[in-house]
Design a protein around this motif. Structure first.
Motif, PDB file in Angstrom:
ATOM      1  N   GLN A 103       0.813  -1.215   0.000  1.00  0.00           N
ATOM      2  CA  GLN A 103       0.000   0.000   0.000  1.00  0.00           C
ATOM      3  C   GLN A 103       0.847   1.267   0.000  1.00  0.00           C
ATOM      4  N   LEU A 104       1.996   1.221   0.661  1.00  0.00           N
ATOM      5  CA  LEU A 104       2.869   2.393   0.673  1.00  0.00           C
ATOM      6  C   LEU A 104       3.358   2.738  -0.732  1.00  0.00           C
ATOM      7  N   ALA A 108       2.876   6.197  -2.771  1.00  0.00           N
ATOM      8  CA  ALA A 108       3.982   6.903  -3.418  1.00  0.00           C
ATOM      9  C   ALA A 108       3.604   7.322  -4.832  1.00  0.00           C
ATOM     10  N   VAL A 109       2.869   6.472  -5.546  1.00  0.00           N
ATOM     11  CA  VAL A 109       2.407   6.817  -6.892  1.00  0.00           C
ATOM     12  C   VAL A 109       1.516   8.046  -6.842  1.00  0.00           C
ATOM     13  N   MET A 237       8.024  13.918   0.860  1.00  0.00           N
ATOM     14  CA  MET A 237       7.868  13.611   2.280  1.00  0.00           C
ATOM     15  C   MET A 237       6.559  14.191   2.830  1.00  0.00           C
ATOM     16  N   VAL A 238       6.258  15.422   2.434  1.00  0.00           N
ATOM     17  CA  VAL A 238       5.028  16.067   2.912  1.00  0.00           C
ATOM     18  C   VAL A 238       3.798  15.336   2.379  1.00  0.00           C
ATOM     19  N   ARG A 239       3.813  15.023   1.081  1.00  0.00           N
ATOM     20  CA  ARG A 239       2.654  14.370   0.467  1.00  0.00           C
ATOM     21  C   ARG A 239       2.465  12.942   0.991  1.00  0.00           C
ATOM     22  N   GLU A 243      -0.842  11.515   2.745  1.00  0.00           N
ATOM     23  CA  GLU A 243      -1.534  10.316   2.269  1.00  0.00           C
ATOM     24  C   GLU A 243      -1.698   9.290   3.392  1.00  0.00           C
ATOM     25  N   ILE A 244      -0.665   9.170   4.221  1.00  0.00           N
ATOM     26  CA  ILE A 244      -0.745   8.221   5.341  1.00  0.00           C
ATOM     27  C   ILE A 244      -1.811   8.652   6.336  1.00  0.00           C
ATOM     28  N   ILE A 245      -1.866   9.939   6.647  1.00  0.00           N
ATOM     29  CA  ILE A 245      -2.887  10.447   7.577  1.00  0.00           C
ATOM     30  C   ILE A 245      -4.282  10.235   6.992  1.00  0.00           C
ATOM     31  N   ARG A 246      -4.433  10.485   5.691  1.00  0.00           N
ATOM     32  CA  ARG A 246      -5.736  10.293   5.056  1.00  0.00           C
ATOM     33  C   ARG A 246      -6.166   8.828   5.109  1.00  0.00           C
ATOM     34  N   LYS A 247      -5.198   7.927   4.863  1.00  0.00           N
ATOM     35  CA  LYS A 247      -5.495   6.498   4.850  1.00  0.00           C
ATOM     36  C   LYS A 247      -5.759   5.967   6.252  1.00  0.00           C
ATOM     37  N   GLU A 248      -5.019   6.476   7.243  1.00  0.00           N
ATOM     38  CA  GLU A 248      -5.068   5.938   8.606  1.00  0.00           C
ATOM     39  C   GLU A 248      -5.824   6.842   9.574  1.00  0.00           C
TER      40      GLU A 248
END
Length: 265
Positions: A103-104, A108-109, A237-239, A243-248
């Motif tokens: 998923q990571l 990244a894509v 790094m920011v994006r 994305e991680i915050i949005r997913k989790e």
């Protein structure tokens, strides 16, 4: 017996490698790592871009044919290089996501596609300005320019496909397939000046034995190339963190992080 021993040995190595990599596949760990790398990349980007830009625009000698007009090279060339390297990185991430369902990699894509599109547009825009000075026209259907335009369309295609489906799994798979297939365009961009008779100039800095540019012009260009690369890494790094915050966002560690940020503020 020897073959069995070698197979077991390889299996042990793979197990140890996975144990080493496993902590870096956790969303929380990657979020923390991106937070630490962000500051490092930001400082390096500021340092390299400041040196390269000031050196190139103010102290590099004018070109014997183009005069000061050549100085757009310090934006155009780094943008063009990053447009291709980001796409290659995005395609590799897409391939990993498709094959191993990481998923990571899919995140990244999503994180890289808009950045790559911006760098590609910047390369085309600055190239048009440079073309007006060199060729007397803003655009010609030159092989490299056309292939770079195709690259921009590929980026926009990946972004559009990712937002075209309500089912995120389907959207990720289809956009990742396009990203992987689009890799065939990269050799066309790179070798177009060798395969066809084009207006675009040939290799300049990749001829390491004897670059077609003086050192006074080359060094600030190299500084800006690395500066653009670090700047790209900073945004990634920011994006990725976003994305991680949005997913989790519904996970306990994200809720606790939000509470902590509220208390600190």
């Amino acid at each position: 017996m020897v073959a069995i021993f070698e197979i077991k040995k390889q299996a042990v190595r793979m197990t140890l490698m996975w144990k080493w990599l496993y902590p870096y596949t956790k969303f929380e760990s990657v979020y923390q790592i991106c937070g630490k790398l962000f500051l490092l990349f930001a400082v390096l980007a500021l340092l390299f871009l400041s040196i390269g830009t000031i050196w190139g625009l103010m102290y590099a000698p004018p070109d014997y044919q183009q005069g000061d007009g050549f100085r757009i090279i310090y934006i155009h060339v780094p943008s063009a290089i990053l447009s291709m390297s980001i796409y290659m990185s995005m395609a590799l991430a897409a391939f990993v996501g498709l094959v191993w369902q990481v998923q990571l990699s899919n995140m990244a894509v999503v994180a890289m596609a808009p950045i790559g599109a911006v760098f590609t547009f910047l390369a085309l825009f600055t190239g048009s300005i440079w073309g007006k000075t060199m060729w007397g026209t803003w655009w010609v259907w030159d092989a490299r320019l056309t292939a770079e335009l195709v690259l921009l369309l590929l980026y926009l295609g990946v972004i559009s496909l990712h937002h075209a489906f309500n089912d995120q799994e389907v959207a990720v798979k289809i956009s990742s397939v396009l990203a992987v297939v689009g890799v065939v365009n990269l050799p066309v961009i790179h070798f177009s000046v060798e395969w066809w008779n084009t207006l675009h100039q040939g290799a300049t800095i990749t001829k390491f034995e004897k670059p077609s540019i003086s050192n006074d012009m080359l060094w600030p260009l190299l500084f800006n190339i690395f500066g653009f690369a670090f700047f790209h890494a900073t945004i990634i790094m920011v994006r990725m963190r976003n994305e991680i915050i949005r997913k989790e966002r519904n996970r306990l560690w994200v809720i606790e992080l939000a509470r902590k940020n509220v208390r600190d503020s």
